[in-house]
Design an enzyme around this catalytic site. Structure first.
Site, PDB file in Angstrom:
ATOM      1  N   TYR A  52       0.843  -1.201   0.000  1.00 22.34           N
ATOM      2  CA  TYR A  52       0.000   0.000   0.000  1.00 22.34           C
ATOM      3  C   TYR A  52       0.876   1.247   0.000  1.00 22.34           C
ATOM      4  O   TYR A  52       1.594   1.511   0.960  1.00 22.34           O
ATOM      5  CB  TYR A  52      -0.934   0.003   1.209  1.00 22.34           C
ATOM      6  CG  TYR A  52      -2.022  -1.054   1.176  1.00 22.34           C
ATOM      7  CD1 TYR A  52      -2.298  -1.775   0.015  1.00 22.34           C
ATOM      8  CD2 TYR A  52      -2.777  -1.337   2.307  1.00 22.34           C
ATOM      9  CE1 TYR A  52      -3.297  -2.745  -0.012  1.00 22.34           C
ATOM     10  CE2 TYR A  52      -3.776  -2.306   2.288  1.00 22.34           C
ATOM     11  CZ  TYR A  52      -4.020  -3.006   1.121  1.00 22.34           C
ATOM     12  OH  TYR A  52      -5.012  -3.967   1.102  1.00 22.34           O
ATOM     13  N   PRO A 216     -16.149  -3.257  -0.060  1.00 19.02           N
ATOM     14  CA  PRO A 216     -17.581  -3.467   0.160  1.00 19.02           C
ATOM     15  C   PRO A 216     -18.488  -2.463  -0.536  1.00 19.02           C
ATOM     16  O   PRO A 216     -19.715  -2.612  -0.476  1.00 19.02           O
ATOM     17  CB  PRO A 216     -17.712  -3.358   1.688  1.00 19.02           C
ATOM     18  CG  PRO A 216     -16.590  -2.458   2.092  1.00 19.02           C
ATOM     19  CD  PRO A 216     -15.457  -2.811   1.170  1.00 19.02           C
TER      20      PRO A 216
END
Length: 305
Positions: A52, A216
């Site tokens: 990341y 999500p």
């Protein structure tokens, strides 16, 4: 916020976690506000990975909160390793080096959980087991898990591991439900009946492995959010209807839909907007009825047999 236990571990965490992939884009001041706001909302598991921001997300995180023993006790830290530039690497050498690098960037002596990121076809499970044992014995990692793995891949690892895998991160959103679709369409001759993941949701429930739902709010893998997207009119209309009825945002309803599943799935939300995170955290207080859950599933474009 309600608490859940991760797998068979002793880790109790908020049922919603914060993914820190985008934290590399923030200033230390803004990142500190995001982290403090998350903790205030009951979001206390912070999900990282060595890739990341090419490591910068972990650095910004630690610098933002001026990592120390007091703040460290208030949170659970999770990181991942195994994705390299153009290939995957579950070698013992890489796992050990990656964890050491993450610990340096996070300015901590240990992480609560470390996951293998994306399956490595060249994985030698004995070597992974050796790496895990070394990390556990040194106190650098408390628990282990995987990401994006099917049941047989986890079974192969389990043959050699001393400790249970406690987490499997899988992509899941209201409009990305292959883990559920095949279960509705057993023995039917159409696309939703295809079991793409080896019944991973049932396997994880049987073996007390917590599924963490990444992306999500996304449709596809990187195509973008479905909430507020004109290409998904029916599901957005239903989300808005329920949001107005329950006094929350449509994003909170989308997370409440995941939380309603009895597998105790933990959504990993990636927002770096503190206000939005507070709104999303309200999902923990929402209890969708069975009918509402199915209405959302159908509105997302799914037909029940």
């Amino acid at each position: 916020m309600k608490k859940i236990k991760l797998g068979t571990s002793e880790l109790e965490v908020g049922e919603i976690s914060l993914g820190c992939m985008r934290m590399s884009e923030l200033s230390n001041k803004d990142a500190a506000y995001v982290i403090e706001n998350a903790l205030d909302a009951g979001v206390d598991l912070f999900d990282h990975a060595d890739i990341y921001g090419k490591g910068k997300s972990e650095e910004v995180f630690a610098n933002a909160i001026q990592m120390n023993d007091d703040i460290r006790e208030k949170m659970k830290l999770q990181t991942k390793c195994g994705i390299r530039d153009g290939f995957f690497d579950f070698s013992k050498e890489h796992i050990l080096e990656s964890v050491d690098a993450s610990l340096r960037r996070l300015k901590t002596d240990y992480v609560d959980s470390m996951l293998l990121h994306r399956p490595d076809a060249l994985m030698e499970p004995e070597e992974v087991a050796e790496a895990f044992s070394t990390l556990k014995e040194s106190g650098k990692v408390r628990y282990f898990g995987v990401s994006n793995q099917n049941p047989m891949q986890m079974e192969l690892l389990n043959k050699y591991l001393d400790d249970d895998l406690i987490v499997n991160q899988m992509q899941m959103s209201l409009v990305h439900t292959p883990m559920l679709d095949a279960g509705f369409n057993v023995n039917m001759k159409h696309d939703p009946a295809i079991a793409r993941d080896g019944s991973v949701i049932e396997y994880c429930r049987l073996n007390d492995i917590t599924i963490q739902a990444w992306s999500p709010f996304q449709h596809g893998m990187i195509e973008g959010p479905f909430i507020g997207n004109y290409a998904f009119p029916e599901v957005n209309a239903k989300l808005q209807e329920l949001a107005e009825e329950k006094g929350v945002t449509d994003s909170a309803i989308a997370i409440a839909w995941i939380l309603r599943h009895p597998a105790n799935i933990q959504p990993v939300v990636g927002t770096m907007n503190p206000e939005r995170l507070r709104d999303i955290a309200k999902a923990s207080d929402i209890e969708l009825t069975r009918q509402e859950w199915y209405e959302l599933y159908r509105a997302a474009g799914n037909d029940l047999p």
